[in-house]
Design a protein around this motif. Structure first.
Motif, PDB file in Angstrom:
ATOM      1  N   LEU A 331       0.804  -1.214   0.000  1.00 30.97           N
ATOM      2  CA  LEU A 331       0.000   0.000   0.000  1.00 30.97           C
ATOM      3  C   LEU A 331       0.838   1.265   0.000  1.00 30.97           C
ATOM      4  N   ALA A 332       2.131   1.154   0.308  1.00 30.68           N
ATOM      5  CA  ALA A 332       2.965   2.336   0.523  1.00 30.68           C
ATOM      6  C   ALA A 332       2.980   3.269  -0.682  1.00 30.68           C
ATOM      7  N   VAL A 333       3.409   2.769  -1.838  1.00 31.79           N
ATOM      8  CA  VAL A 333       3.521   3.626  -3.023  1.00 31.79           C
ATOM      9  C   VAL A 333       2.153   4.087  -3.519  1.00 31.79           C
ATOM     10  N   PRO A 334       1.174   3.169  -3.725  1.00 36.70           N
ATOM     11  CA  PRO A 334      -0.140   3.650  -4.182  1.00 36.70           C
ATOM     12  C   PRO A 334      -0.763   4.672  -3.238  1.00 36.70           C
ATOM     13  N   ALA A 335      -0.659   4.419  -1.927  1.00 35.59           N
ATOM     14  CA  ALA A 335      -1.247   5.355  -0.961  1.00 35.59           C
ATOM     15  C   ALA A 335      -0.569   6.716  -1.041  1.00 35.59           C
ATOM     16  N   ALA A 336       0.767   6.723  -1.168  1.00 35.62           N
ATOM     17  CA  ALA A 336       1.500   7.987  -1.246  1.00 35.62           C
ATOM     18  C   ALA A 336       1.107   8.776  -2.491  1.00 35.62           C
ATOM     19  N   VAL A 337       0.992   8.076  -3.614  1.00 35.79           N
ATOM     20  CA  VAL A 337       0.618   8.755  -4.866  1.00 35.79           C
ATOM     21  C   VAL A 337      -0.805   9.306  -4.778  1.00 35.79           C
ATOM     22  N   LEU A 338      -1.741   8.514  -4.268  1.00 32.79           N
ATOM     23  CA  LEU A 338      -3.137   8.946  -4.193  1.00 32.79           C
ATOM     24  C   LEU A 338      -3.307  10.119  -3.229  1.00 32.79           C
ATOM     25  N   VAL A 339      -2.645  10.041  -2.074  1.00 30.95           N
ATOM     26  CA  VAL A 339      -2.723  11.144  -1.119  1.00 30.95           C
ATOM     27  C   VAL A 339      -2.064  12.393  -1.697  1.00 30.95           C
ATOM     28  N   GLY A 340      -0.935  12.213  -2.382  1.00 32.57           N
ATOM     29  CA  GLY A 340      -0.266  13.344  -3.001  1.00 32.57           C
ATOM     30  C   GLY A 340      -1.151  14.038  -4.023  1.00 32.57           C
ATOM     31  N   PHE A 341      -1.811  13.257  -4.866  1.00 25.83           N
ATOM     32  CA  PHE A 341      -2.731  13.832  -5.844  1.00 25.83           C
ATOM     33  C   PHE A 341      -3.869  14.560  -5.146  1.00 25.83           C
ATOM     34  N   ALA A 342      -4.405  13.949  -4.103  1.00 25.57           N
ATOM     35  CA  ALA A 342      -5.523  14.563  -3.386  1.00 25.57           C
ATOM     36  C   ALA A 342      -5.125  15.903  -2.783  1.00 25.57           C
ATOM     37  N   VAL A 343      -3.935  15.970  -2.194  1.00 23.88           N
ATOM     38  CA  VAL A 343      -3.483  17.209  -1.545  1.00 23.88           C
ATOM     39  C   VAL A 343      -3.226  18.301  -2.582  1.00 23.88           C
ATOM     40  N   VAL A 344      -2.459  17.976  -3.609  1.00 25.39           N
ATOM     41  CA  VAL A 344      -2.077  18.986  -4.607  1.00 25.39           C
ATOM     42  C   VAL A 344      -3.293  19.463  -5.395  1.00 25.39           C
ATOM     43  N   VAL A 345      -4.036  18.517  -5.957  1.00 29.86           N
ATOM     44  CA  VAL A 345      -5.194  18.886  -6.782  1.00 29.86           C
ATOM     45  C   VAL A 345      -6.283  19.514  -5.916  1.00 29.86           C
ATOM     46  N   GLY A 346      -6.457  18.986  -4.689  1.00 33.36           N
ATOM     47  CA  GLY A 346      -7.443  19.564  -3.791  1.00 33.36           C
ATOM     48  C   GLY A 346      -7.123  21.002  -3.432  1.00 33.36           C
ATOM     49  N   ALA A 347      -5.846  21.313  -3.222  1.00 30.58           N
ATOM     50  CA  ALA A 347      -5.441  22.690  -2.905  1.00 30.58           C
ATOM     51  C   ALA A 347      -5.742  23.626  -4.069  1.00 30.58           C
ATOM     52  N   ILE A 348      -5.469  23.163  -5.279  1.00 32.23           N
ATOM     53  CA  ILE A 348      -5.761  23.987  -6.465  1.00 32.23           C
ATOM     54  C   ILE A 348      -7.268  24.199  -6.606  1.00 32.23           C
ATOM     55  N   ALA A 349      -8.043  23.124  -6.403  1.00 32.93           N
ATOM     56  CA  ALA A 349      -9.502  23.224  -6.512  1.00 32.93           C
ATOM     57  C   ALA A 349     -10.067  24.175  -5.466  1.00 32.93           C
ATOM     58  N   SER A 350      -9.506  24.171  -4.269  1.00 33.02           N
ATOM     59  CA  SER A 350      -9.977  25.069  -3.210  1.00 33.02           C
ATOM     60  C   SER A 350      -9.732  26.534  -3.571  1.00 33.02           C
ATOM     61  N   ARG A 351      -8.577  26.786  -4.214  1.00 34.53           N
ATOM     62  CA  ARG A 351      -8.278  28.163  -4.626  1.00 34.53           C
ATOM     63  C   ARG A 351      -9.222  28.637  -5.719  1.00 34.53           C
ATOM     64  N   LEU A 352      -9.676  27.710  -6.554  1.00 35.78           N
ATOM     65  CA  LEU A 352     -10.555  28.075  -7.675  1.00 35.78           C
ATOM     66  C   LEU A 352     -12.035  27.959  -7.326  1.00 35.78           C
ATOM     67  N   PHE A 353     -12.322  27.522  -6.101  1.00 31.00           N
ATOM     68  CA  PHE A 353     -13.723  27.302  -5.713  1.00 31.00           C
ATOM     69  C   PHE A 353     -14.529  28.597  -5.809  1.00 31.00           C
ATOM     70  N   ARG A 354     -15.714  28.514  -6.426  1.00 29.96           N
ATOM     71  CA  ARG A 354     -16.603  29.670  -6.547  1.00 29.96           C
ATOM     72  C   ARG A 354     -17.988  29.307  -6.020  1.00 29.96           C
ATOM     73  N   TRP A 355     -18.571  30.215  -5.232  1.00 28.23           N
ATOM     74  CA  TRP A 355     -19.907  29.985  -4.704  1.00 28.23           C
ATOM     75  C   TRP A 355     -20.971  30.184  -5.779  1.00 28.23           C
ATOM     76  N   ASP A 356     -20.693  31.076  -6.744  1.00 31.88           N
ATOM     77  CA  ASP A 356     -21.665  31.336  -7.816  1.00 31.88           C
ATOM     78  C   ASP A 356     -20.899  31.677  -9.093  1.00 31.88           C
TER      79      ASP A 356
END
Length: 358
Positions: A331-356
């Motif tokens: 699980l080490a490598v897959p978990a690291a890659v998936l968490v890494g994607f979630a953190v990086v992409v999630g941070a970008i999505a949060s910056r672009l989040f729009r209420w309307d």
């Protein structure tokens, strides 16, 4: 307002949002079809195609008899179709009905194959050539100088469904998480649901976490459905070892692909645009991640691209724990890659989040 009342209000908002999102998902019949039944159709179709023992063996025509033909029949590597005339056998190969034909005439064995299918042609040439060499060695009376000890690495009881289920399940999880988050976000923004939630007020984290919880619940439901269907006697999936380690991978995969869907939904203004953006991500990633066919024969640069995709690591991790008998270290490598994607992409999505859409 006290801290405890704020926490209680946030918890109440979280429950209400999660319940509303889940009910909306259940009422969407088209969504239920594409999340559960559509990917399950792939599992059933591929399971029926490859599920029968020996179903993947090439079928070749045979004319005549002799030690080579007997050895081919005993090898179990090919399925033989006996014909009476050489012309009939060659015609079937030329018409594309069979990949090759073996014509046994005394001490001479002729192989006629169709080069249009290079994979089948190479496979048949290797099998027939190996059998002919073995027969020649036996006829010479001399012991072979080199002995080949060929053994299967995996459990011999494994069936093709064991290898199909992890990949198609991973694809199903990625599809539902990306489409669910992207389309939901765009739909709620377009209908001004997000604006009303903001006036409540409800933190962005509560909105996203409630939708993530629904996505993870759907992923677990998909896993239960896939394993249940694949385990029926028709397909014969057999879980062994530490198969339950697939569950944390499914949850992490849902998290990573949820973040990708949020990114797509952050800039899309309509459900159609969100769907197109999600398709643009999911479909190429599925084909480049070994979901439907192995990547070993792909060009080197394409394999390199495949290694940076989260779906590739989710699929490999699922195969490791469900098929290859590996433990928690897998699980080490897959978990690291998936968490890494979630953190990086999630941070970008949060910056672009729009209420309307304003």
């Amino acid at each position: 307002m006290t801290a405890s009342s704020r926490r209680g209000g946030t918890a109440s908002s979280f429950r209400s949002l999660s319940t509303a999102m889940f009910r909306g998902f259940v009422r969407d019949r088209a969504g239920l079809f594409f999340v559960f039944l559509f990917p399950l159709m792939f599992l059933v179709v591929f399971g029926l195609i490859f599920g029968k023992e020996g179903g993947s063996r090439p079928k070749i025509a045979v004319v005549g008899d002799g030690p080579v033909v007997v050895a081919l029949e005993q090898s179990g590597a090919v399925e033989l179709e006996r014909l009476g005339a050489a012309d009939d056998a060659v015609r079937k190969v030329r018409d594309g009905d069979l990949p090759a034909a073996v014509l046994a005439r005394g001490d001479t064995v002729e192989l006629r194959y169709a080069a249009s299918d290079q994979a089948q042609a190479g496979l048949v040439q290797g099998i027939v050539g190996g059998v002919v060499d073995k027969v020649n060695i036996a006829a010479s009376g001399q012991p072979p100088k080199v002995r080949l000890d060929s053994q299967r690495i995996e459990d011999s009881s494994l069936k093709p469904i064991q290898f199909l289920t992890p990949g198609i399940l991973s694809w199903a999880v990625s599809t539902s998480a990306i489409f669910g988050s992207a389309v939901t976000l765009v739909s709620w923004r377009k209908k001004q649901v997000l604006r009303r939630i903001r006036l409540a007020p409800v933190p962005v984290s509560t909105v996203l976490t409630s939708r993530l919880l629904v996505s993870m619940g759907i992923a677990v439901g998909q896993a239960a459905l896939f394993v249940g269907v694949a385990s029926i006697p028709l397909f014969g999936l057999s879980l062994s070892g530490q198969w339950w380690l697939a569950l944390p991978l499914i949850l992490l995969g849902s998290l990573a692909f949820f973040a990708i869907g949020m990114l797509a939904g952050s800039f899309a203004r309509t459900e159609e645009t969100a769907t197109a953006a999600a398709n643009l991500v999911v479909l190429p990633m599925a084909f480049l991640s070994g979901t439907f066919f192995p990547m070993q024969n792909a060009p080197g640069w394409l394999q390199t691209v495949s290694q940076v995709l989260p779906l590739r690591h989710l699929t490999d991790g699922m195969l490791d724990v469900m098929v290859r008998g590996k433990g928690i270290e897998a699980l080490a490598v897959p978990a690291a890659v998936l968490v890494g994607f979630a953190v990086v992409v999630g941070a970008i999505a949060s910056r672009l989040f729009r209420w309307d859409d304003a």
